[in-house]
Write a protein that holds these residues in place. Structure first.
Motif, mmCIF file in Angstrom:
data_model
loop_
_atom_site.group_PDB
_atom_site.id
_atom_site.type_symbol
_atom_site.label_atom_id
_atom_site.label_comp_id
_atom_site.label_asym_id
_atom_site.label_seq_id
_atom_site.Cartn_x
_atom_site.Cartn_y
_atom_site.Cartn_z
ATOM 1 N N GLU A 28 2.169 -10.521 -9.239
ATOM 2 C CA GLU A 28 1.235 -11.595 -9.547
ATOM 3 C C GLU A 28 0.106 -11.127 -10.454
ATOM 4 O OE1 GLU A 28 -2.085 -13.615 -6.896
ATOM 5 O OE2 GLU A 28 -0.176 -14.660 -6.635
ATOM 6 N N LEU A 29 -0.366 -9.896 -10.231
ATOM 7 C CA LEU A 29 -1.506 -9.377 -10.984
ATOM 8 C C LEU A 29 -1.092 -8.621 -12.247
ATOM 9 C CD1 LEU A 29 -3.675 -8.115 -7.971
ATOM 10 C CD2 LEU A 29 -3.931 -10.250 -9.266
ATOM 11 N N TYR A 30 0.233 -8.599 -12.527
ATOM 12 C CA TYR A 30 0.758 -7.925 -13.731
ATOM 13 C C TYR A 30 0.363 -6.438 -13.749
ATOM 14 C CZ TYR A 30 1.435 -12.736 -15.224
ATOM 15 O OH TYR A 30 1.812 -14.051 -15.283
ATOM 16 N N ARG A 31 0.583 -5.803 -12.613
ATOM 17 C CA ARG A 31 0.309 -4.369 -12.491
ATOM 18 C C ARG A 31 1.518 -3.684 -11.876
ATOM 19 N NH1 ARG A 31 -5.858 -4.233 -9.894
ATOM 20 N NH2 ARG A 31 -6.697 -5.957 -11.142
ATOM 21 N N VAL A 32 1.571 -2.373 -11.990
ATOM 22 C CA VAL A 32 2.631 -1.616 -11.341
ATOM 23 C C VAL A 32 2.240 -1.420 -9.880
ATOM 24 C CG1 VAL A 32 3.328 -0.448 -13.450
ATOM 25 C CG2 VAL A 32 1.568 0.581 -12.015
ATOM 26 N N PRO A 33 3.212 -1.304 -8.972
ATOM 27 C CA PRO A 33 2.900 -1.150 -7.549
ATOM 28 C C PRO A 33 1.992 0.033 -7.241
ATOM 29 C CG PRO A 33 5.197 -1.730 -7.827
ATOM 30 C CD PRO A 33 4.654 -1.472 -9.202
ATOM 31 N N SER A 34 2.127 1.117 -8.015
ATOM 32 C CA SER A 34 1.290 2.285 -7.747
ATOM 33 C C SER A 34 -0.190 1.976 -7.981
ATOM 34 C CB SER A 34 1.727 3.459 -8.629
ATOM 35 O OG SER A 34 1.624 3.112 -10.005
ATOM 36 N N ALA A 35 -0.485 1.082 -8.936
ATOM 37 C CA ALA A 35 -1.878 0.711 -9.202
ATOM 38 C C ALA A 35 -2.453 -0.093 -8.030
ATOM 39 C CB ALA A 35 -1.964 -0.106 -10.482
ATOM 40 N N ILE A 36 -1.616 -0.907 -7.420
ATOM 41 C CA ILE A 36 -2.048 -1.677 -6.254
ATOM 42 C C ILE A 36 -2.329 -0.725 -5.093
ATOM 43 C CG2 ILE A 36 -1.389 -3.419 -4.564
ATOM 44 C CD1 ILE A 36 -1.942 -4.546 -7.349
ATOM 45 N N SER A 37 -1.423 0.227 -4.871
ATOM 46 C CA SER A 37 -1.598 1.201 -3.788
ATOM 47 C C SER A 37 -2.857 2.029 -3.994
ATOM 48 C CB SER A 37 -0.380 2.114 -3.703
ATOM 49 O OG SER A 37 0.787 1.377 -3.395
ATOM 50 N N TYR A 38 -3.120 2.412 -5.228
ATOM 51 C CA TYR A 38 -4.307 3.225 -5.521
ATOM 52 C C TYR A 38 -5.588 2.431 -5.242
ATOM 53 C CZ TYR A 38 -7.944 5.670 -8.070
ATOM 54 O OH TYR A 38 -9.121 6.311 -8.406
ATOM 55 N N THR A 39 -5.609 1.168 -5.612
ATOM 56 C CA THR A 39 -6.800 0.339 -5.388
ATOM 57 C C THR A 39 -7.108 0.221 -3.904
ATOM 58 O OG1 THR A 39 -6.397 -0.952 -7.397
ATOM 59 C CG2 THR A 39 -7.812 -1.946 -5.740
ATOM 60 N N VAL A 40 -6.068 0.010 -3.091
ATOM 61 C CA VAL A 40 -6.257 -0.107 -1.649
ATOM 62 C C VAL A 40 -6.715 1.224 -1.064
ATOM 63 C CG1 VAL A 40 -5.100 -0.524 0.556
ATOM 64 C CG2 VAL A 40 -4.600 -1.981 -1.423
ATOM 65 N N GLN A 41 -6.092 2.310 -1.486
ATOM 66 C CA GLN A 41 -6.461 3.636 -0.987
ATOM 67 C C GLN A 41 -7.906 3.973 -1.340
ATOM 68 O OE1 GLN A 41 -3.908 6.764 -2.412
ATOM 69 N NE2 GLN A 41 -5.048 8.395 -1.361
ATOM 70 N N LYS A 42 -8.309 3.663 -2.555
ATOM 71 C CA LYS A 42 -9.683 3.935 -2.992
ATOM 72 C C LYS A 42 -10.678 3.118 -2.169
ATOM 73 C CE LYS A 42 -12.676 5.586 -6.130
ATOM 74 N NZ LYS A 42 -13.893 4.884 -5.751
ATOM 75 N N LEU A 43 -10.320 1.864 -1.874
ATOM 76 C CA LEU A 43 -11.193 1.004 -1.081
ATOM 77 C C LEU A 43 -11.363 1.585 0.314
ATOM 78 C CD1 LEU A 43 -12.749 -1.678 -0.676
ATOM 79 C CD2 LEU A 43 -10.565 -2.732 -0.074
ATOM 80 N N GLU A 44 -10.260 2.047 0.929
ATOM 81 C CA GLU A 44 -10.331 2.617 2.272
ATOM 82 C C GLU A 44 -11.169 3.889 2.282
ATOM 83 O OE1 GLU A 44 -6.195 1.190 4.407
ATOM 84 O OE2 GLU A 44 -6.086 2.880 3.004
ATOM 85 N N GLU A 45 -11.024 4.709 1.275
ATOM 86 C CA GLU A 45 -11.803 5.949 1.198
ATOM 87 C C GLU A 45 -13.290 5.647 1.027
ATOM 88 O OE1 GLU A 45 -10.104 8.117 -2.010
ATOM 89 O OE2 GLU A 45 -8.322 8.746 -0.877
ATOM 90 N N ASP A 46 -13.599 4.664 0.177
ATOM 91 C CA ASP A 46 -15.001 4.338 -0.080
ATOM 92 C C ASP A 46 -15.676 3.748 1.157
ATOM 93 O OD1 ASP A 46 -14.841 5.259 -2.650
ATOM 94 O OD2 ASP A 46 -14.526 3.265 -3.553
ATOM 95 N N LEU A 47 -14.931 2.905 1.902
ATOM 96 C CA LEU A 47 -15.503 2.271 3.083
ATOM 97 C C LEU A 47 -15.430 3.169 4.318
ATOM 98 C CD1 LEU A 47 -14.141 -1.393 2.811
ATOM 99 C CD2 LEU A 47 -16.444 -0.598 2.340
ATOM 100 N N GLY A 48 -14.496 4.087 4.315
ATOM 101 C CA GLY A 48 -14.311 4.947 5.482
ATOM 102 C C GLY A 48 -13.627 4.231 6.625
ATOM 103 N N VAL A 49 -12.828 3.217 6.325
ATOM 104 C CA VAL A 49 -12.091 2.476 7.344
ATOM 105 C C VAL A 49 -10.672 2.233 6.840
ATOM 106 C CG1 VAL A 49 -14.185 1.317 8.186
ATOM 107 C CG2 VAL A 49 -12.750 0.201 6.459
ATOM 108 N N GLU A 50 -9.767 2.012 7.785
ATOM 109 C CA GLU A 50 -8.410 1.646 7.416
ATOM 110 C C GLU A 50 -8.330 0.133 7.230
ATOM 111 O OE1 GLU A 50 -5.505 3.057 10.136
ATOM 112 O OE2 GLU A 50 -5.625 5.136 9.427
ATOM 113 N N VAL A 51 -7.907 -0.281 6.055
ATOM 114 C CA VAL A 51 -7.758 -1.695 5.762
ATOM 115 C C VAL A 51 -6.356 -2.167 6.130
ATOM 116 C CG1 VAL A 51 -7.785 -3.431 3.925
ATOM 117 C CG2 VAL A 51 -9.489 -1.598 3.939
ATOM 118 N N PHE A 52 -5.378 -1.280 5.983
ATOM 119 C CA PHE A 52 -3.994 -1.615 6.329
ATOM 120 C C PHE A 52 -3.470 -0.648 7.384
ATOM 121 C CE2 PHE A 52 -4.146 -3.853 2.288
ATOM 122 C CZ PHE A 52 -3.390 -4.988 2.564
ATOM 123 N N ASP A 53 -2.687 -1.194 8.315
ATOM 124 C CA ASP A 53 -1.963 -0.404 9.304
ATOM 125 C C ASP A 53 -0.571 -0.156 8.744
ATOM 126 O OD1 ASP A 53 -0.649 0.722 11.412
ATOM 127 O OD2 ASP A 53 -1.023 -0.930 12.815
#
Length: 303
Positions: A28-53
C-alpha cells in the motif's frame, strides 16, 4: 522538544493494522517489506517498548502498540487536516468565516446561502453571531465578525468599510390583542403609551456607544436579549413597542399582535452588508456576492 513518534511511523502502523501484514502495508505504501520492518523496529527502539508481539505465526499489536495506534490515528487525521488547510489558505480560502447578523433579521434568512456554500465542499468553518443595534458594527470593527448582514446606517463607526445596501425595513407599533392600548384613540400619543413598559432588546455592542429606539422619556422598560424575546413579551402583553414588519407578519395575520397608529412614527431603517474594505478572502467574497443578490434575504428586509 524531540519526540520519538513520527507521522511516518504512525502511517506504517496504520497500514499494517488495516492490511493485516507487513507485506500488505509495504504494498500500500509502495515500499519494500524490509523498509516497513525497519520503521517498526526503529519505533520500538526509540520508545523502549514492544509494539508488536512476534511470538506467534503472525506479528500482532501488543496492548501498548494498540494504544499507540488508536491514539496515533487522531494525530494522522489532524496532520491531514493541517496539510489540507494549509493548501486551502495558500489558495486564498479562509479557515473560518465569522458572520454577524442583525437580530432584526431571522437566522433562517442565511440558511439558503449557507446550504449552497456547504455544497461547494470547501472546508471553511462558518460561525454565525447574532447582534443587536450597534453590536453589528462593533462586531465588525473589533474583528469578532468578518461580514455583517443587516448593519444599519446610524451606528456606523469610522473606518475603512465596504457596504452594500440590502433594502429599507419598515416598522409597526405592535401590542397584544387584549392590551389596553387597543382601546385607546388612535393615533396614540406619548401620554397614552408612557404608562406601559417598553420592550427593549439590549444592544450587544462592547465598545461602541449603545443605542435604542422608540422609547419615550418617562417610559419604563423591560429588557431582553434579542428580537425573538422582544416579540414574545409583546405577544404576552408584558410590554409594547416597535417591531420590524417583516418579522411579525404571521403574528399580525393570526391576531397574536395588533398594529397601532402612533403620532411619533418611527422611520424605516436602511440595512446593509458590511465588511472591512481590505478583506478579500474567497469565502468572504462568495458570501458577499451571494447575499447581495439574495431575493429571500431582501424579502426579509423589506417585507
Amino acid at each position: 522538544m524531540h519526540t520519538n513518534i513520527t507521522i511516518d511511523a504512525l502511517k506504517v502502523l496504520d497500514a499494517i493494522d488495516r492490511k493485516g501484514s507487513f507485506a500488505g502495508a509495504a504494498n500500500e505504501l509502495y515500499r519494500v517489506p524490509s523498509a516497513i520492518s525497519y520503521t517498526v523496529q526503529k519505533l520500538e527502539e526509540d520508545l523502549g517498548v514492544e509494539v508488536f508481539d512476534r511470538s506467534g505465526h503472525r506479528a500482532a499489536l501488543t496492548p501498548a502498540g494498540r494504544y499507540l495506534l488508536e491514539e496515533g490515528r487522531s494525530l494522522l487525521e489532524a496532520a491531514e487536516a493541517l496539510a489540507h488547510t494549509t493548501r486551502q489558505v495558500a489558495q486564498g480560502w479562509e479557515t473560518r468565516l465569522k458572520i454577524a447578523f442583525n437580530c432584526l433579521l431571522p437566522l433562517e434568512a442565511l440558511f439558503g446561502a449557507i446550504r449552497e456554500f456547504h455544497a461547494l465542499g470547501v472546508p471553511v468553518e462558518i460561525q454565525v453571531l447574532e447582534e443587536v443595534f450597534a453590536g453589528t458594527w462593533d462586531a465588525l470593527q473589533s474583528r469578532r465578525a468578518d461580514l455583517v448582514v443587516g448593519a444599519d446606517n446610524v451606528s456606523k463607526p469610522a473606518g475603512q468599510f465596504t457596504t452594500h445596501r440590502l433594502g429599507r425595513m419598515p416598522f409597526v407599533y405592535a401590542v397584544a390583542p387584549d392590551h389596553p392600548l387597543t382601546r385607546a384613540r388612535q393615533p396614540l400619543r406619548e401620554a397614552d403609551i408612557e404608562q406601559f413598559h417598553a420592550a427593549v432588546a439590549a444592544d450587544s455592542t462592547r465598545q461602541l456607544p449603545a443605542g435604542s429606539a422608540g422609547i419615550f422619556r418617562r417610559q419604563r422598560s423591560l429588557t431582553v436579549s434579542n428580537l425573538d424575546q422582544k416579540i414574545a413579551i409583546q405577544e404576552a402583553g408584558l410590554a409594547v413597542g416597535w417591531l420590524p414588519l417583516p418579522r411579525i407578519q404571521p403574528q399580525l395575520r393570526e391576531g397574536r399582535l395588533v398594529a397601532l397608529e402612533v403620532e411619533d412614527t418611527r422611520q424605516d431603517v436602511d440595512l446593509f452588508l458590511a465588511r472591512h474594505s481590505e478583506d478579500k478572502g474567497k469565502a468572504l467574497t462568495w458570501f458577499w456576492e451571494r447575499l447581495a443578490n439574495d431575493e429571500a434575504l431582501l424579502a426579509w428586509v423589506t417585507g
